[in-house]
Each structure stands twice: as C-alpha cells, then as structure tokens.
Design an enzyme around this catalytic site. Structure first.
Site, PDB file in Angstrom:
ATOM      1  CG  ASP A 288      -2.192   0.834   0.935  1.00  0.00           C
ATOM      2  OD1 ASP A 288      -3.225   0.625   1.576  1.00  0.00           O
ATOM      3  OD2 ASP A 288      -2.109   1.727   0.053  1.00  0.00           O
ATOM      4  CD1 TRP A 289       1.490   6.820   0.074  1.00  0.00           C
ATOM      5  CD2 TRP A 289       0.576   6.909  -1.966  1.00  0.00           C
ATOM      6  NE1 TRP A 289       1.876   7.999  -0.495  1.00  0.00           N
ATOM      7  CE2 TRP A 289       1.332   8.088  -1.743  1.00  0.00           C
ATOM      8  CE3 TRP A 289      -0.085   6.764  -3.177  1.00  0.00           C
ATOM      9  CZ2 TRP A 289       1.450   9.094  -2.708  1.00  0.00           C
ATOM     10  CZ3 TRP A 289       0.023   7.769  -4.138  1.00  0.00           C
ATOM     11  CH2 TRP A 289       0.792   8.913  -3.910  1.00  0.00           C
TER      12      TRP A 289
END
Ligand code: GLC
Length: 747
Positions: A288-289
């Site tokens: 994820d980011w």
C-alpha cells in the site's frame, strides 16, 4: 528476532528453487519463456526498477524538478509502474518515455477505480446492499471499460476487507460484515474488472486489498494495529481474499496495519506461507502507499534499506511510493541480505502480467482515443448506474403507508443539507467528479413529481449543521407542503480512508431539524446518505419511513426518486448491522451464544447484556423492506440426514402476497449448536434474489453439502463434525420465517 526474517529469506529462496514461483513455462506457455528470456538480460538495477511504483499526480501540474527527475527515472528503466496517471495523452506520453529505456519494458498504469471511472456507481458498501452479483459484476465491467479505454491497465479494487466497526470510515469501500457475502461480492467484482481473460482492452487487472485484517483496526481508528486470533483470521477475514484469488485476481495489495505485531507488508506468514504458498497465488503483491517506508515508523525496520529487505523477503513484490526498493534494495542484495532469487521471483510476477496484458506486443494498446470516447459517452452506463443504485437503496422503515409518495400531490418540500447535494452523491474514492452533470434530489423529485406538483427546497442547515438559523425557512417550506422529504447524513468526505469517526451519529444538529419538523406536525419521509452505518435513534423511533441511500452515485438522486415514487420497489438488504448506539460496536449478527444468553430483554440480570441498551442492533444484517409482502411457506428437506460426502436440498415456497411486483433476497442461515469450538448463533450460508409479480409464487431451493456445515477447528482444519445442524430461512438475520434441522452422520 533480527535473524528470523533472514531465515524466512533462505526458506523462501529454497521454495522458489523448487519451482514454487509463478507459473512454470509448461503451465503459462510462452509467457514464462518470454519472461525468462527478458529476465536473463536484466541488470540488478533494471530488475529493481520493475518493482518500483511512483505516483504521477505531479505530472498533471507544471513541469517541476520532481517531474523532470521522474521522467529521467522512467527513461532509465527504474520505474515499473505509475499510479494516478489517466487519459490517453498522458498514458501515451509516459509509455513513450519508458520505451526509451535499454530493454524497452512498458509501464503498468494503476488507478483507484473503486466504484466507477467516469460513471459513478453507489459506493461499494451501498452496492453490496443489492446482494445482486450480476449487477455488481456489471458495474465493475463498466468501470473497467471506461478506465481501460483511458489507458488504465490495473485498478486497486476490490477492497475485500470484512468490516464490523462503523467507526472505521473505510467500511464504505467494502462489502460489510459477513465473510460469505463478502466472498461472493469479491469474486463478482474481480470477474467484472478482469473479464473472461486478462488482456482484453475493455478490462483491467483487479487487486484484492488490503491483505489482511485491515478492517479490524483497534477502536475503528484507521491505520491502527490489529490483534486477532488465527482462528478468526481463517474463519472470517481471509475467505473473501481467497474468493478473489479463486476468481483470478491478478494482484493483491497489502495493508498498512500490523497483524499481531508484524506489519502486513512484512508478514511472510500472510504473503508467502498463505497467499503464495498454500493458495498458490501466481500474480504479484503491491504494497500500500508508503507502507514499506512506514515499517520504520512502526518500529519494525531500522531504516529504509532494512524495510526494503524485510518487505521483499516477506513477499511484497512492488513498492508503492516508498522509494525503498529503488534506493536500497540492490545494495541489500549485494550485501547478501536479500537473495537475488527473491528479487527475480518478484520481477517474474510483474513481467508476466505485462506480457499477459499484451503490453510488449503493443505498449499503447489500452490508450486509444476512439475507444475512450465511446466508453465515456455510452448512455447505457448511466442507465446501469440508475438501475443499480435503485437496487442498493434500503427501505429501513415504512409505516402508515408513508411510501411510496403519491403522484399528483399539490406540493412537496424537499428539506435538508443533502437535498440539493450533487458532489456528495458520488461519495469518496472517485476518479474525477462529474458533479456538474448530476441531478440533485430536488432536481429528481421535480422531474418525477409531475407538472402539477409544486416542489420547494430549503436546506435547513449545511451538513455540519452547527446552527439552526436555517431551520425556520425549512419549517415554513414544510408547513406549506402536502409531503416533506428530509435528506440528511454525511458529506462525501466523512467516510473513506482516514475518515474514522468517534461519533457515528447524524452530524451536528441534523436530528434537531427532524424533531422540529415533527413538532409542527410534518413528519418527513427521511432519506439518509452516508458511507457507513450511522446511529439515529430519534429518527428511527419517530419517522414513518426511512430510506438509506448510501452515496448512490451519478444517477443516485434519480434512483432515490424512483424509490420515493414507487417506480422502483426497494429490494436492498443491509450488508452491515446498524447499531443503536456506539456502545454496541463492534457488532455483528454472527454472535456467540455465551453461557448467559439474553432470552428476554426484561430479564438481563447476570446475563450477557448491557444495563443501558438492548443487545439487538437498531437494524440487523440482512434487513430491508419492500412495498410488497412476501410469504415463506412449506419448508421441505430432501432428507433429514446427510453423510459427510452427501448433499441434500432445502426448498420452500416464496409468494408475493402484496399488490406490486418486487424482489426479495431470501437468506439461508445455519447454526451448529454443538461443536469442538463454539459456533455463532447464525451464519449466512446462502442467498438468492427472487423477483415475483403480485400473487406469483416460486419454489426456492438451496443445496446443502459438507462445505455448508464446515468450519475451521482449533487446529485450523476445515471440518464438518457429525451431529445436528439448524437451518433457518428468512428475510433478514433477525427475521427468520422457516426453520428445520438436519443431522450429519458419522459416515
Ligand atoms: C491508499 C489506500 C489504497 C489505495 C492506494 C493508492 O492509501 O490505502 O487502498 O489503493 O493508497 O491510492
């Protein structure tokens, strides 16, 4: 501890040597051979480049130094994927840069196409209320067609996190509290996004996210830690991911949270042992980011290079926006901390998808202006959005025949902070607002009320509703009207990522606006818009009719009006329990009996109960009313006993005993009253959406087999234990209409 992950590295590398990597040449034909041929030519830096994903938000602005440096990175083959780049011109321009690199490896373009690209469908939690797998697949297919036409190869959806805590704003993105329903919705979304086979230019790669247990964040606070038993993990939180994988999900995305002290991004138990090992996943995992970088903040990695090593070794193939792999991974390989075989495995997985998408044959095949124009202007998409929104709106309450509204009324007052909302209807996680082309609820009521009906509007207050200065105008409008519709709830940005709420009530003084309308004798029909269950006890008690419309999308207002005027008979059912109050949270219908169950709300002394609230939710999982009535009759079992390898059929008759056509989502629940681990009082094991004309009846059947009865025992084995099982059929988890029991025999 500090040696543990190195052992994991060695074990993972050994497993790969035995061919546990992506599909071997024999299975995936020439893709594997082409991948191997390309891999052999790649330097370590070029391999790491394929595992590096950057956001292109900056590319949509002025050419800054950052943009120039990213362009250099892309030209040098040090970027494998971009996110947040869309549209034919930009995707073609950046793809051209990538093709200047030594090996001309094309970029993957990823984007959060969560509930539509340009045509916005109801937020996923709302669409899940349709319980209509064909429609959910259709909306994902339309989203994919619009996105793929605009150069997108890959959506970061479906989000398949089970959500049982409405304080967590991301329940908006999922399919609610139930693993069985969530698994079927996950599969439908993957099918819709990916089509029959990857590589079609009207489909995109799907992403099952966030792997795993993100929805169980402590206290419903986003990004918070998760503590969970292995049993609950396997029994409830993993099945929707497995369903997405079985449906062919091309990629997985891991999660920001730690699970029992280990960041999901570095959790080799999840990513290697379960996902790539036991489940045999052949796609790739994107972080994820910034979640790789965040492992330093978690206190799990000493620095960025250490985080890069731990993430890669644990099975995180691509690094989204941490710049951890691009700055530290090669050195970690050269220092012997990361076996290059693991980097090769990650690169194979990414390259295989680029080959399967046909990008090496034609890197621009998705970026096609003609296809983009056709997809973005297809009127059938808005028609589908209206139809699906109409199937997602839940009729929570309808007394005194308050709904549907009669046509031909003299006047209707549409009141409330969301009465004239447009942007809010789209909800969060949209690609680009098209609010200018949306009808508001006032517009839609005017369209449908008919020429002779005067429709007035007064907001009463804004969504925050911190003061009542606008109440008088609203009350004046209501006083003069034959019918009043009150539109209340959240603004679009009160649900979604980083939108946890410690109070899930109607914002501000919105409830007082309802009370004020009642005080003048103008009890309104209430339309609620939100991305999550809210608490609204006074409205629930005193309103005659309540529609829960979620954030219903581009055609949401018209769909709400369709239901208000009866053009659409509501059929949706809640995918999440609605608590009476926050004190009940987390709440789910899948409760356990306990040793002191409440049999009668009047007798709770020394029972598992609250002294200040009932245990029951305000509205139960599976609840949703109709403008007609359905009778459940004559439950029949093909047999009362079943051998472990046998199956039997449960049937009953469903009749529409009302005056209008309608659809009913019939639900099958099971209870195993005696087992080696206690089982919930109810588990959803089947559902069907049945449409019936007035007076029509139909036989509905469910097949029961061992899997229907099975669960994970204390050793996490999937078992069905001999004995009695209760079967229940109903219109909601708290509205069981028929029941019977069967016996599973020893043999
Ligand atoms: C976000 C979300 C994830 C999304 C990604 C890219 O932080 O957690 O769901 O796909 O970043 O926008």
């Amino acid at each position: 501890m500090k040696h543990g992950w190195r052992l994991a590295a060695a074990a993972a590398a050994a497993a790969l040597a035995l061919g546990a990597g992506p599909a071997g040449a024999a299975e995936a034909g020439d893709v594997a051979q082409r991948v191997e041929a390309l891999l052999r030519q790649m330097t370590l830096e070029e391999k790491v480049g394929q595992l590096n994903q950057l956001s292109g938000k900056e590319f949509t602005g002025p050419a800054t130094d950052k943009v120039r440096s990213m362009e250099t990175e892309i030209r040098s083959g040090r970027v494998g994927s971009m996110l947040n780049i869309k549209g034919v011109p930009d995707t073609r321009r950046l793809q051209a840069l990538a093709l200047q690199s030594r090996l001309k490896i094309p970029l993957l373009f990823g984007l959060d196409v969560i509930h539509g690209y340009q045509t916005v469908f109801p937020v996923p939690l709302g669409e899940s209320a349709s319980w209509d797998m064909e429609e959910i697949e259709e909306s994902s297919r339309i989203a994919a067609r619009e996105a793929a036409g605009s150069g997108i190869h890959w959506t970061f959806a479906p989000m398949v996190d089970v959500g049982r805590d409405p304080r967590w704003g991301r329940v908006m993105e999922g399919a609610g509290e139930d693993s069985y329903l969530g698994a079927r919705i996950a599969a439908a979304r993957v099918r819709g996004f990916q089509g029959k086979q990857l590589g079609g230019v009207e489909s995109v790669m799907a992403t099952a996210k966030h792997f795993a247990t993100y929805g169980a964040a402590i206290a419903g606070r986003d990004y918070n830690a998760v503590d969970m038993s292995e049993h609950l993990l396997h029994e409830t939180y993993l099945p929707p991911f497995k369903a997405a994988l079985d449906a062919g999900a091309a990629t997985f995305m891991n999660a920001f949270n730690t699970l029992n002290g280990i960041p999901a991004t570095a959790h080799s138990g999840l990513q290697r042992d379960i996902l790539k090992g036991a489940w045999g996943f052949k796609g790739f995992v994107v972080s994820d980011w910034g979640s790789v970088r965040e492992m330093v903040v978690h206190g799990y990695a000493a620095d960025l290079p250490d985080a890069a090593a731990k993430a890669l070794v644990a099975g995180s193939d691509m690094d989204m926006e941490s710049n951890a792999y691009s700055t530290g991974l090669a050195a970690q390989v050269r220092a012997g901390k990361v076996p290059e075989a693991l980097v090769d495995d990650a690169v194979r997985r990414v390259l295989a998808k680029k080959f399967e998408l046909g990008l090496f044959d034609d890197p621009y095949r998705f970026s096609n202006a003609e296809r983009e124009r056709a997809a973005l202007n297809d009127p059938r998409h808005r028609q589908a959005a209206r139809r699906i929104a109409g199937k997602s709106i839940v009729l929570l309450k309808n007394e005194k025949a308050a709904l549907p509204l009669r046509r031909g009324l003299g006047s209707i007052a549409v009141i409330g902070p969301l009465a004239d909302a447009r942007r809010d209807l789209e909800g969060g996680w949209i690609v680009k607002s098209d609010a200018a082309n949306l009808a508001s609820l006032v517009d839609a009521v005017r369209e449908q009320a008919g020429p002779g009906t005067r429709v007035t509007y007064a907001p009463g207050c804004d969504v925050a509703c911190r003061d009542d200065r606008g109440f008088k105008a609203a009350l004046d409008a209501a006083s003069a009207a034959d019918a009043v519709v009150l539109a209340v709830g959240e603004s679009w940005d009160m649900s979604g990522e980083a939108k946890s709420r410690a109070d899930i009530g109607l914002p501000g003084r919105q409830s007082e606006l309802f009370d004020a309308l009642r005080a003048i004798g103008k009890t309104p029909v209430v339309v609620m818009m939100a991305g999550r269950p809210m608490t609204f006890e006074n409205v629930a008690e005193q309103a005659d009719a309540i529609l829960y419309a979620w954030f219903a999308g581009s055609e949401g207002a018209r769909a709400i009006a369709d239901v208000l005027f009866g053009a659409v008979n509501p059929s949706a059912k809640l995918p999440m329990s609605f608590p009476r109050n926050l004190g009940q949270v987390p709440i789910s219908y899948q409760q356990y009996e306990t040793g002191r169950p409440v049999r009668d709300e009047k007798n709770i002394v020394y029972k598992s109960a609250y002294i200040d609230s009932p245990n029951t939710p305000r509205y139960a999982f599976g609840h949703g009313l109709s403008y007609t009535r359905f009778a459940y009759r004559d439950l029949r079992l093909s047999a009362s006993a079943m051998a472990p390898n046998g199956k039997l059929t449960l049937s009953f008759t469903l009749a529409n005993t009302g005056k209008v056509a309608g659809a009913e989502v019939v639900q099958l629940y099971l209870r195993d009253p005696l087992a080696s681990v206690v089982r919930p009082v109810k588990e959803l094991k089947g559902f069907q959406r049945i449409e019936l004309q007035p007076g029509q009846q139909k036989t509905v059947s469910f097949s029961i087999d061992r899997d229907t009865l099975a669960f994970h025992n204390r050793k996490l084995e999937w078992v069905a234990e001999p004995g009695k099982f209760e079967l229940m059929v109903g219109s909601a988890s708290d509205d069981i209409r028929l029941r019977d029991s069967i016996t599973l025999t020893e043999r």
